[in-house]
Design an enzyme around this catalytic site. Structure first.
Site, PDB file in Angstrom:
ATOM      1  N   ASP A  89       0.869  -1.166   0.000  1.00 38.30           N
ATOM      2  CA  ASP A  89       0.000   0.000   0.000  1.00 38.30           C
ATOM      3  C   ASP A  89       0.913   1.224   0.000  1.00 38.30           C
ATOM      4  OD1 ASP A  89      -2.112   1.644   0.197  1.00 38.30           O
ATOM      5  OD2 ASP A  89      -2.843   0.906   2.128  1.00 38.30           O
ATOM      6  N   ASP A 124      -3.205   7.502  -4.295  1.00 37.64           N
ATOM      7  CA  ASP A 124      -4.445   8.123  -4.765  1.00 37.64           C
ATOM      8  C   ASP A 124      -4.999   9.064  -3.710  1.00 37.64           C
ATOM      9  OD1 ASP A 124      -4.577   5.439  -3.594  1.00 37.64           O
ATOM     10  OD2 ASP A 124      -6.731   5.789  -3.533  1.00 37.64           O
ATOM     11  N   CYS A 274     -17.727 -21.531  17.691  1.00 40.03           N
ATOM     12  CA  CYS A 274     -16.817 -21.709  16.574  1.00 40.03           C
ATOM     13  C   CYS A 274     -16.066 -23.026  16.742  1.00 40.03           C
ATOM     14  CB  CYS A 274     -15.830 -20.544  16.555  1.00 40.03           C
ATOM     15  SG  CYS A 274     -14.567 -20.667  15.294  1.00 40.03           S
ATOM     16  N   CYS A 276     -13.019 -23.593  15.036  1.00 43.55           N
ATOM     17  CA  CYS A 276     -11.673 -23.441  14.481  1.00 43.55           C
ATOM     18  C   CYS A 276     -10.678 -24.065  15.464  1.00 43.55           C
ATOM     19  CB  CYS A 276     -11.362 -21.967  14.212  1.00 43.55           C
ATOM     20  SG  CYS A 276     -10.792 -21.045  15.638  1.00 43.55           S
ATOM     21  N   CYS A 279     -10.629 -22.267  18.906  1.00 46.37           N
ATOM     22  CA  CYS A 279     -11.818 -22.383  19.754  1.00 46.37           C
ATOM     23  C   CYS A 279     -12.098 -23.816  20.193  1.00 46.37           C
ATOM     24  CB  CYS A 279     -13.030 -21.802  19.038  1.00 46.37           C
ATOM     25  SG  CYS A 279     -12.805 -20.068  18.611  1.00 46.37           S
TER      26      CYS A 279
HETATM   27 ZN   LIG Z   1     -12.638 -19.872  16.376  1.00 45.02          ZN
END
Ligand SMILES: [Zn+2]
Length: 648
Positions: A89, A124, A274, A276, A279
């Site tokens: 960026d 920009d 969750c 994942c 978790c």
């Molecule tokens: Zn998670």
């Protein structure tokens, strides 16, 4: 840079994007790496989440003497230890957040080039939502000027030219068109972070669509600053290919967890909703008790797992052909997003989205709520019903929604009617709007699932379409014996062949008005499947012209059928015109690559059957389009038409 479409749904696409540091499958997410403070290293990201591309800030690197010198010496890839593609960026966002920072727009592009960035960004002018149109206009003028100057300094680097224009769709569109004239290969849509922060999703949709309409379709589009999965499905469906996330870290520092449906504060959670890897190994109370640094790390990882999982879901939805369903379901989880979906109902937007919509899909169409009836594929059907469908008879007998295909479900009643008179249209007042039984096996009628009870808005919409379709004609609503008694016998009792009516109706809807006249202008023989009784192959004067696909009830065009259509329809109808040099390859059965396409019928859609012709309009082959016209004319890589049969 190489960018080619591999699969598609809605205006979304799965593409291969190739840079010097490898190939990335889009849509994809670039985690933002802060070179001063990495919560998770890019190398670890690659291992944990399969991260393929990252973004870092060249302004931050340049500002810090140590980082600057090291980057110039060993390059940005070694500096942050990542061997895949890196985007940088330019500091535009920093100037927006911190006010005027001293930056030379050309110097920062040169710097990105010199540190070996794969994709460098122009400096920009960030267009804020609250600025006046005059100010926004000045902003895009300066942005375009800087892009024009920067292009000379980019070297081998891909230059990202950011579309600005505040919340003014006409300015967005103008800026996109101006930037597309420059030899640039990558287009971020900028200035959208404040829109997302304030949940101004209608403005966001308007900005994306206005930009997309003006951009060259063969270039990747990056929704700059979009890192929350809530809007990923919608943005992809509108044609965005890249996202970047600093949200994973920012939210983690604020103790917040990202989910596909929104954001939750860890402090508010008794349980982690969750699965994942983070978790699954820790409970909410345990996570809360961790030391601050460890907690941030775990939350950041969870945030990235969830974000990357959502992208997998999106790519899978594209492959399955049910991206709109995912978009509608996700929109239901946020009232602002849900409301903003109305932006897609605007006729200009529907028209634009329809051009990218495939002719049929692998999966049945599922209703999710009041936005479903406005999907581009249904809009197309209603439009074609008015423009292409040819009425055979003056009277319609109308049945209510039933099981599919309708002609089987109502076969007994249709038999009774036909014994009395054969010259009537059997019309279903379906949850889609009006469906003549001749079309009931065509995608998406047979391949759709609606609930028995519709929402009021959809009911109103389909009744409007029904009235429009049936005005100026006699309609009789089926009431069993009463209808039969009322039905007068016709003077000439002609026996119409329902199979011929069916193939004629489908041909006209698929290939255009009058296609049936071209295709069935001789002795027509219909071969049906012995097992299912469904139409399979069609011969005209002993020539095999068409096959009907069992999957979507549409035709596959054979070379003899193509000859009939070619003779009947004038240029450019159904044609894809190819360059001289490609003719011999196509005759060998090779597929048509975009770079060889000279022109294409603007009415052709992805997965439409098409006639492949040379510059003199000589028919060479028949095939199936993978792209629409504007894509065929702008892509330099990849297949445009899959050739099926050629004239040798
Ligand atoms: Zn998670």
């Amino acid at each position: 840079m190489k960018f080619e479409i591999k699969n598609r749904d809605a205006a979304g696409r799965i593409c291969k994007f190739t840079t010097e540091h490898g190939t990335v499958t889009t849509p994809n997410l670039m985690p933002v790496i802060n070179p001063n403070k990495m919560i998770i290293s890019p190398r670890e990201m690659k291992n944990l989440f399969g991260t393929e591309i990252i973004i870092t800030n060249s302004y931050i690197i340049k500002k810090n003497k140590k980082l600057r010198e090291k980057a110039l010496e060993i390059g940005v890839h070694k500096l942050i230890d990542f061997d895949g593609p890196i985007m940088t960026d330019s500091g535009t966002f920093q100037s927006y957040v911190y006010g005027d920072i001293k930056l030379d727009p050309i110097e920062i592009v040169k710097f990105q080039r010199d540190i070996g960035s794969d994709i460098g960004t122009i400096l920009d002018i960030f267009g804020t939502p609250q600025q006046t149109k005059t100010k926004a206009k000045l902003g895009i003028k300066e942005t375009v000027k800087r892009a024009q100057q920067s292009i000379h300094e980019k070297g081998d680097m891909i230059l990202a030219c950011t579309v600005q224009g505040s919340i003014y769709p006409d300015l967005r569109n103008k800026c996109a068109k101006e930037l597309s004239k420059i030899d640039s290969d990558f287009f971020p849509i900028g200035g959208v972070v404040p829109l997302m922060e304030n949940q101004r999703y209608s403005d966001l949709i308007a900005c994306i669509l206005a930009s997309k309409k003006g951009l060259n379709p063969s270039k990747p589009v990056h929704l700059f600053g979009a890192g929350h999965p809530l809007i990923f499905p919608l943005a992809v469906a509108l044609g965005c290919d890249f996202f970047d996330s600093s949200a994973y870290a920012k939210y983690a520092k604020g103790g917040r967890m990202i989910f596909p449906w929104g954001t939750e504060k860890l402090d508010d959670l008794d349980e982690l909703p969750c699965c994942c890897p983070i978790c699954t190994k820790i409970t909410a109370p345990e996570l809360k008790k961790l030391k601050e640094d460890e907690k941030i790390l775990e939350l950041a990882k969870h945030n990235l797992y969830v974000s990357f999982a959502e992208l997998k879901k999106i790519r899978s939805a594209i492959a399955e052909g049910n991206l709109w369903e995912l978009v509608e379901r996700r929109a239901s989880s946020n009232p602002y997003l849900f409301e903003s979906m109305r932006e897609l109902r605007k006729i200009d937007n529907k028209r634009w989205l329809e051009q990218s919509e495939s002719i049929s899909k692998n999966k049945a169409l599922f209703y999710t709520g009041n936005h479903t009836i406005h999907r581009p594929i249904i809009y197309r059907y209603h439009k074609r019903l008015i423009e292409r469908y040819e009425r055979f008879f003056d009277i319609s007998i109308v049945f209510p929604e039933g099981n599919k295909p309708y002609s089987n479900y109502y076969s007994e009643q249709i038999g009774e009617i036909n014994r009395k008179r054969n010259d009537v249209e059997i019309l279903i007042n379906s949850h889609f709007g009006p469906v003549p039984t001749e079309l009931d096996e065509m995608y998406p009628f047979s391949q759709s699932v609606f609930p028995k009870t519709l929402d009021k808005e959809t009911e109103e919409e389909i009744s409007k379409i029904f009235d429009n379709f049936t005005r100026d004609r006699e309609i009789i609503f089926w009431e069993g014996n009463r209808t039969l008694q009322k039905l007068s016998e016709p003077q000439d009792k002609i026996k119409y062949d329902r199979d011929i009516l069916r193939i004629s109706a489908v041909a006209n809807m698929q290939f255009g008005k009058d296609a049936s006249k071209a295709l069935f202008d001789g002795e027509t023989k219909i071969i049906k499947s012995k097992k299912t009784g469904k139409i399979r192959n069609i011969y005209c004067d002993e020539k095999h012209t068409l096959s009907m696909r069992a999957s979507d009830g549409m035709f596959t065009l054979k070379i003899d059928g193509a000859k009939f259509l070619h003779q009947h329809f004038k240029y450019p109808r159904l044609r894809v015109t190819i360059e001289k040099d490609a003719v011999s390859f196509i005759k060998q059965g090779k597929s048509v690559f975009s770079k060889f396409v000279l022109d294409c019928d603007p009415e052709l859609r992805p997965f439409d059957e098409c006639l492949i012709v040379d510059e003199k309009d000589e028919l060479i082959a028949v095939g199936r389009c993978l792209l629409n016209r504007s894509e065929m004319l702008s892509f330099n890589y990849g297949m445009a038409v899959k050739t099926r049969d050629s004239i040798v």
